[in-house]
Design an enzyme around this catalytic site. Sequence first.
Site, PDB file in Angstrom:
ATOM      1  N   GLY A   1       0.772  -1.243   0.000  1.00 34.61           N
ATOM      2  CA  GLY A   1       0.000   0.000   0.000  1.00 34.61           C
ATOM      3  C   GLY A   1       0.797   1.284   0.000  1.00 34.61           C
TER       4      GLY A   1
ATOM      5  N   ARG B   1     -14.270 -15.488 -10.636  1.00 35.64           N
ATOM      6  CA  ARG B   1     -13.898 -14.087 -10.862  1.00 35.64           C
ATOM      7  C   ARG B   1     -15.126 -13.185 -11.000  1.00 35.64           C
ATOM      8  NH1 ARG B   1      -9.192 -12.614 -11.726  1.00 35.64           N
ATOM      9  NH2 ARG B   1      -8.443 -14.544 -12.660  1.00 35.64           N
TER      10      ARG B   1
ATOM     11  N   MET C   1      -3.550  -6.857  -7.220  1.00 37.84           N
ATOM     12  CA  MET C   1      -2.931  -7.944  -7.977  1.00 37.84           C
ATOM     13  C   MET C   1      -3.931  -8.975  -8.483  1.00 37.84           C
ATOM     14  SD  MET C   1       0.157  -6.992  -8.037  1.00 37.84           S
ATOM     15  CE  MET C   1       1.124  -8.414  -8.546  1.00 37.84           C
ATOM     16  N   ARG C   2      -5.023  -8.505  -9.042  1.00 40.44           N
ATOM     17  CA  ARG C   2      -5.967  -9.454  -9.641  1.00 40.44           C
ATOM     18  C   ARG C   2      -6.386  -9.000 -11.029  1.00 40.44           C
ATOM     19  NH1 ARG C   2      -8.587 -13.561  -7.425  1.00 40.44           N
ATOM     20  NH2 ARG C   2     -10.483 -13.230  -8.612  1.00 40.44           N
ATOM     21  N   ILE C   3      -6.557  -9.981 -11.894  1.00 42.10           N
ATOM     22  CA  ILE C   3      -7.070  -9.678 -13.230  1.00 42.10           C
ATOM     23  C   ILE C   3      -8.541  -9.306 -13.089  1.00 42.10           C
ATOM     24  CG2 ILE C   3      -7.668 -10.749 -15.447  1.00 42.10           C
ATOM     25  CD1 ILE C   3      -5.020 -12.332 -15.171  1.00 42.10           C
TER      26      ILE C   3
ATOM     27  N   ASN D   1      -4.482   2.745 -13.175  1.00 42.26           N
ATOM     28  CA  ASN D   1      -3.587   1.715 -12.628  1.00 42.26           C
ATOM     29  C   ASN D   1      -2.154   2.215 -12.738  1.00 42.26           C
ATOM     30  OD1 ASN D   1      -2.777  -0.914 -11.693  1.00 42.26           O
ATOM     31  ND2 ASN D   1      -2.168  -1.409 -13.793  1.00 42.26           N
TER      32      ASN D   1
ATOM     33  N   HIS E   1       1.726   0.623 -13.269  1.00 46.56           N
ATOM     34  CA  HIS E   1       2.453  -0.599 -13.613  1.00 46.56           C
ATOM     35  C   HIS E   1       3.946  -0.278 -13.585  1.00 46.56           C
ATOM     36  CE1 HIS E   1       3.133  -4.524 -15.360  1.00 46.56           C
ATOM     37  NE2 HIS E   1       3.994  -3.955 -16.189  1.00 46.56           N
TER      38      HIS E   1
ATOM     39  N   ASP F   1      -2.596  -4.594 -18.415  1.00 51.72           N
ATOM     40  CA  ASP F   1      -1.477  -3.643 -18.464  1.00 51.72           C
ATOM     41  C   ASP F   1      -1.420  -2.892 -19.791  1.00 51.72           C
ATOM     42  OD1 ASP F   1      -0.752  -4.374 -15.884  1.00 51.72           O
ATOM     43  OD2 ASP F   1       0.554  -5.984 -16.590  1.00 51.72           O
TER      44      ASP F   1
ATOM     45  N   GLN G   1       9.782   6.820  -7.875  1.00 56.42           N
ATOM     46  CA  GLN G   1       9.130   7.592  -8.941  1.00 56.42           C
ATOM     47  C   GLN G   1       7.627   7.338  -8.959  1.00 56.42           C
ATOM     48  OE1 GLN G   1      10.739   9.957 -10.485  1.00 56.42           O
ATOM     49  NE2 GLN G   1      12.436   9.313  -9.176  1.00 56.42           N
TER      50      GLN G   1
HETATM   51  C1  GRF Z   1       4.014  -1.154  -7.372  1.00 59.72           C
HETATM   52  O1  GRF Z   1       5.298  -1.359  -7.856  1.00 59.72           O
HETATM   53  C2  GRF Z   1       3.026  -1.061  -8.507  1.00 59.72           C
HETATM   54  O2  GRF Z   1       3.555  -0.519  -9.674  1.00 59.72           O
HETATM   55  C3  GRF Z   1       2.678  -2.500  -8.764  1.00 59.72           C
HETATM   56  O3  GRF Z   1       2.683  -3.124  -7.514  1.00 59.72           O
HETATM   57  C4  GRF Z   1       3.512  -2.376  -6.611  1.00 59.72           C
HETATM   58  C5  GRF Z   1       2.620  -2.004  -5.467  1.00 59.72           C
HETATM   59  O4  GRF Z   1       3.332  -1.478  -4.375  1.00 59.72           O
HETATM   60  N1  GRF Z   1       1.430  -2.583  -9.485  1.00 59.72           N
HETATM   61  P1  GRF Z   1       2.536  -0.808  -3.168  1.00 59.72           P
HETATM   62  O5  GRF Z   1       1.532  -1.844  -2.652  1.00 59.72           O
HETATM   63  O6  GRF Z   1       1.844   0.417  -3.686  1.00 59.72           O
HETATM   64  O7  GRF Z   1       3.571  -0.493  -2.148  1.00 59.72           O
END
Ligand code: GRF
Length: 213
Positions: free
Chosen positions: A12, A62, A87-89, A104, A106, A142, A170
């Site tokens: 998070g 799903r 982390m889910r589709i 999102n 990535h 993505d 970043q």
């Molecule tokens: C980040 O690197 C984001 O780009 C990817 O998962 C990671 C999440 O990190 N989708 P956090 O849970 O925000 O610390």
Amino acid sequence: MKRIVILISGRGSNMEAIVRAQIPGAQVQAVISNRPDAKGLEIARSFGIAAVALDHKAYAGRDEFDAALAAEIDRFSPDLLVLAGYMRILSDGFVRHYAGRMLNIHPSLLPCFTGLHTHRRAIEAGVKVAGTTVHFVIPELDAGPIVIQAVVPVLPGDDEDSLAARVLKQEHRIYPQAVRWFVEDRLVIENGRVTVRDAQAGSEGWSVPPVED
Ligand code: GRF
């Protein structure tokens, strides 16, 4: 006031960066995790934000889970849904429901390195720069109109962790920036491309930090 709901699955830190940014005209209404043990839920609570766990394992599939998730999200009537390490589709129906109001992040320079293990794959490929992308979500994984990207160098001796840490720094900069633009109604999507209305020169949606960073 624009209402924001953030979906997470773990640490998070991007969610926290967005909350800490205290974007004028925006309020994070809720943070929802599909994993009950997500550390980010604790962080959200510490900010006094509603933190909800909705365990995907308790649902038959799903579509069932995504329907329950959408019902939970919509209790907060969000103007913007932010995926921050979620982390889910997503099912197509879910994506359609939030079309044009779901972002999102990535950890790669899309369209390179979609999917998992982006930093390891970037190092293996021998690329000299890596980075991160904030984009609108479409059904394809993505992919979707790109709002902002940040570039970092891949340095000799980098491993997955050191590169991930450089990129993450970043992410914490560009995700609040993208949300701010959305909240200010400055993101225009045309032909799959995003322009930032009234952007200052040099901040149109890309960002290169100093090489020493
Ligand atoms: C980040 O690197 C984001 O780009 C990817 O998962 C990671 C999440 O990190 N989708 P956090 O849970 O925000 O610390």
